[in-house]
Design a protein around this motif. Structure first.
Motif: not given
Length: 319
Positions: A218, A249-251, A263, A267, A275, A290, A292-293
């Motif tokens: 990212p 991408l960490y979310v 930020s 992520g 988002l 993408v 997502l984590n």
């Protein structure tokens, strides 16, 4: 210029996840919040992958973390990725099963090729095989492997795995000599989809030529756009087809859908609307997938997965 604007047709997972000019959305396994520990509980892990499939996420992604390295701070899903792929293949039907990524210099490529082809066959052609050179020096002495030469070993492993897809292949490199024998099973398609992660100690031109796609990290959208343009230009010189690009991408999904994005590590802490706008921006610059984590998510995981599906996936349909 490529002679074709479509991606190569590989297995069912690759064809489902990657479409030119479009972005699809997947989830990183474990689908769990564990912000304060490197080790997840793996609570309801199969049910959560099945939920992701039922909600029509494109893929789930496992990691290859051989050892719990304190400086790395994340033990991944803790299970061996290939054993776990077999379990997920038996408990799902459509969702693509990705590995991000197998550390090739720490495994013999014959074992990787056989295990990956087995998972591909058992899943009906849904395997996406991410590969990497490895970035945790502590693991190498534990396996009596040389960290310094991992770049050469990575290249030789890719060659070996590619050859195993054919009948009675001939191989003669760092990992051994093979002549007059064959490896079974064969992948469902003509080859396993190999996605190189980061640089993997290779020149970018080598990655553009030998990978079926690229996993990058990212970045802000402007910087990511420049990276993607460079990738696409390199691919144009060496391939008949364009090749996809993806990123994690960490979310941390907030309850307020209109909350602005801020930020976090690799992520965003964000409402669903911001988002969505971020993912649309990534789609515009050429990101095709993408993952997502939700490791740093603070709310109920099942609810977060359902909210992501409801609020994001209609904008990113898959065939």
């Amino acid at each position: 210029m490529p002679s074709n604007t479509a991606f190569a047709t590989l297995n069912n997972g690759f064809n489902r996840v990657f479409q030119p000019g479009r972005l699809s959305v997947g989830l990183v396994v474990p689908i769990e919040s564990y912000p304060n520990s490197p080790v997840p509980t793996m609570s309801r892990h199969i049910e959560r992958v099945q939920l992701a499939e039922a909600l029509n996420f494109a893929a789930v992604w496992l990691r290859d973390v051989p050892f719990n390295v304190p400086s790395f701070g994340d033990a991944g899903q803790t299970y061996d990725p290939f054993v776990y792929l077999g379990s997920l293949a038996a408990n799902t039907e459509r969702i693509a099963l990705g590995v991000a990524s197998i550390i090739l210099p720490l495994r013999h490529p014959a074992h990787v090729a056989k295990a990956a082809a087995t998972a591909d066959v058992l899943s009906g052609g849904r395997l996406l095989l991410g590969v990497a050179s490895g970035d945790r020096p502590e693991e190498y002495p534990a396996l009596n492997a040389d960290f310094a030469n991992r770049g050469q070993r990575f290249r030789d492993a890719v060659e070996y795995i590619r050859q195993m897809a054919g009948d009675y292949p001939t191989v003669n490199n760092t990992y051994g000599r093979m002549l007059g024998i064959d490896m079974l099973p064969k992948p469902v398609a003509s080859q396993l989809p190999l996605l190189v992660t980061g640089g993997s100690q290779q020149h970018p031109d080598w990655n553009a030529e030998h990978a079926d796609g690229w996993m990058t990290y990212p970045r802000n959208v402007v910087a990511q756009a420049e990276i993607i343009r460079d990738w696409q230009a390199r691919v144009q010189h060496v391939s008949r087809h364009p090749k996809p690009i993806m990123q994690p991408l960490y979310v941390d999904l907030l309850d307020d859908p209109n909350a602005p994005a801020e930020s976090i590590h690799l992520g965003l802490r964000t409402g669903s609307q911001a988002l969505l706008e971020h993912l649309k921006a990534l789609e515009q610059i050429g990101v095709n997938h993408v993952a997502l984590n939700l490791r740093f998510n603070h709310n109920d995981i099942e609810q977060a997965v359902a909210d992501l599906a409801q609020q994001l996936l209609p904008a990113f349909p898959i065939d």
